[in-house]
Structure formats: C-alpha cells, structure tokens
Design an enzyme around this catalytic site. Sequence first.
Site, PDB file in Angstrom:
ATOM      1  CB  ALA A   1       4.761   2.641   1.195  1.00 22.28           C
ATOM      2  CE  LYS A   2       4.841  -1.782   8.142  1.00 21.23           C
ATOM      3  NZ  LYS A   2       5.605  -0.913   9.055  1.00 21.23           N
ATOM      4  N   GLY A   3       4.103  -2.953   3.225  1.00 20.86           N
ATOM      5  CA  GLY A   3       3.793  -4.148   2.457  1.00 20.86           C
ATOM      6  C   GLY A   3       3.876  -5.373   3.323  1.00 20.86           C
TER       7      GLY A   3
ATOM      8  CB  VAL B   1      -0.945   0.024   1.224  1.00 20.60           C
ATOM      9  CG1 VAL B   1      -1.725   1.331   1.274  1.00 20.60           C
ATOM     10  CG2 VAL B   1      -1.905  -1.154   1.178  1.00 20.60           C
TER      11      VAL B   1
END
Length: 411
Positions: free
Chosen positions: A102-104, A57
């Site tokens: 962001a992050k994943g 995201v």
Amino acid sequence: MSDAASKSELFFHKAADHLGLSARMRTLLLTPERDVKVQVAIRLDNGEIETFVGYRVQHDSARGPMKGGLRYHPQVDDAEVRTLAQLMTWKTAVVDLPYGGAKGGIAIDPRTLSRAELERLTRKFVDQIHDMVGPDTDIPAPDMGTNAQVMAWFMNQYQKHHGFQPACVTGKPLELHGCEGREEATGRGVVIVTERMFHRLGQKLAGKTVALQGFGNVGSHCANLLFERGARVVAITDQQGGVQNPAGLDIPALMPYVKEHDGVAGFPGGKPLSNEELFSAPVDVLIPAALGGQLTAETAPTVQAKYVVEAANDPTTPEADEIFLKKGITVVPDILANAGGVSVSYFEWVQNRSVVHWPLEEIRSRLETRMSSAFDAVWQIANEKQVPLRTAAYILGIGRVARATELAGVS
Ligand code: GLU
C-alpha cells in the site's frame, strides 16, 4: 492510465512474460484493491482554512495485511501513489514478509507548515481513513517528509477511534512502542545488499568509491555505514547543493555539519558539486537516495559508475534502465535494495503484537539475514534465467504474489 503508471508497468510485464502469466492474472495483479482520495482540511495557525488532498492506495493483500509508507511531498498525486503502492506489493514479497502493498500521501511540502499545523494535518487525515487501515488490514509507516513524530500522532489519533493498537503503524518513536534501528534500517539494508553483491562478484565493498544522491534519512544512514565498512563516499548532493572529495568525504564530520546547516552544501571537507556532476562522477557505485524519476534518458548516458543501487523508490525510468543494460551497468533494483525499511517495520509489528522489545543487535542481525537471503534468491534467478537483477526481483516478487492469489482462489 497515467504515463507514469504505464511506464512502471513495463518492468512488471517483463517478469510476467518469464512467469507465463495470463492477461487476466496480470490485470488482477495490477489493479489496486482500493484507491482512496480524501479531503484533509485544517485550520492554519493564522486562522485561515486550508484544504489538502490525501491519498491511500491499497494495492494487493494476497500475502497479508497491506504495508507501505505515508509521504508528505508536493509531488504526491494519484499516479505516484499508485505506482509506489504496487512497488510495495512486490517489495514485501521479495523479502518474504507476510504482507501486501500500500502507499499513501498528502500533496504538501511539510517544511511550509508549523509543527502544530503538521500535527492537525496528520490527525485529520487519520480521521478520514481510520476505518480502512489497521494492524490486520493496512499498516502505514514513514516515507519522504514523514518521521517517527508523524507516526506517533497517527497512532494516537487512530487509538482514539479503536483503543490500544500500537501495531496500527510502524516507524514509531522508541518511547511509543517503536523498534530499535528502524530509522537506520533502509540505509543499512542498502549497504548490506551492496556488500553482498560485491561478495558474490568475489570483490570487497571496502575501498570502493560511491556517489550518493540524497542525504535525508536513507542517504545519511547509508553514508554512515558505507564509511564504517570502508567504502569511500566521494560525492553527495541534496536539495540545496553538493559536495565532493576524491579522497573520500569525512562522513562523521559531515553529519553534525548537515544538522547545523540544513544540507551538505558548503561543507569545508570538500568542493562544491552539482547533481549533473554527481550522476557522471567516475565512481564504482552510484546510489540514488532521493526522489523518483532521477535516472532518465537524459541523465543515464552520462553515468560512469559500474553499479547503481536504488535506495530511492522508482529512481530509474524504463528508458534509463535500457541504457544501463546496454552499457553493462548492474542495477540493484529498489524493491530489493531499499527493502530494509519495511523489513524492520515488520519486526516492529511483530514485537508490538507479542508485547516484547528486541535489542538493537538482534534487529541488525535479523535484517542482515533477511536482506542477504533476499539478495541471494534474486541473484540466483538472475543467473539461472540470464536476466538483469530487476527482472529477477520482479520474477521473485510477482511469482510469490501470483501463487498466493491462485492458492487462495478467486470465487
Ligand atoms: N516507506 C518505506 C518504503 O518505501 C517503508 C515502508 C514501511 O515500512 O512500511 O519501503
């Protein structure tokens, strides 16, 4: 919107009210720029094919390339990654890094995979998302369940598509363009802000008692530095169990024990302790350094500590936050307390892009300066506006992102 996502937005709206943000600006700031879910299928060592779901995201890029970790954990899902991506946007702004958030993640318990399977999983995920990440767009880093080795595979696979690009990911091994002190950085940052808070209160960290939930990368480095700076870590729990010693645990002796026994449980220098007992321990400071959502309407009323310092991301629910406020417990929020990791990630990115290597002492002193000044800025807003530190940190972070968004203009 999921329950988890809407709950975490309560913190956002409190600060947005103080900033006088319009409904339209709130929607713009809350909506992720890109929200991607990909199939990550690999062949297991036994020949079977297994399919996982990978997430990335990209929440907001108003202040620069988006930045945030890559989490391998069974609880990873859409809502969690979205919430954590948003937290990264405010976090990078609070410590004034030229980044967005962001992050994943991948929904997997990495301990159930062999090293070779983990490598294939990481490389396949990179193949699926390589065209949407990069040094100028979105820079992943370690988070729960990932480490420098995973980042090395990430970089290597990314470079197969894009050529030499060490700044495409941070938290890499030192031998592969990594940065001194990156691994200890989050834990060190937590201790820096804790010490700064006591300094502001006219007190000392030395002699304070601490209960710590989690003894992974963040928790263990945190314990080490607390011990070094004279605080007494009297209680620790991890996934397997816990240990307590009112006189203070011998952290230098605990470190090799944990390596050998894969957890703190059974450490001869203390007595067993449950998570519930850890939360209600009669200590000065409680540090959650494990999963999110640990301090809830059930656990918060039992907390006896005067200070909660959030080393984990999103450890406190809004209900628990209200309870702490009523009980007069000061909370140093995640987006300030654990920003040391992404700060040193930034130092790594700067070095990669300038092809230089800074010594450990330089990293530590830059981290100390950045964390202390972020703490002071948040402390000042809290005093001026008479709000809790969390609201103050959100006011600082969201305010910076909102101003950047307005200045850049939306056509
Ligand atoms: N995963 C860490 C965090 O949640 C570090 C992110 C980074 O270094 O980009 O802050």
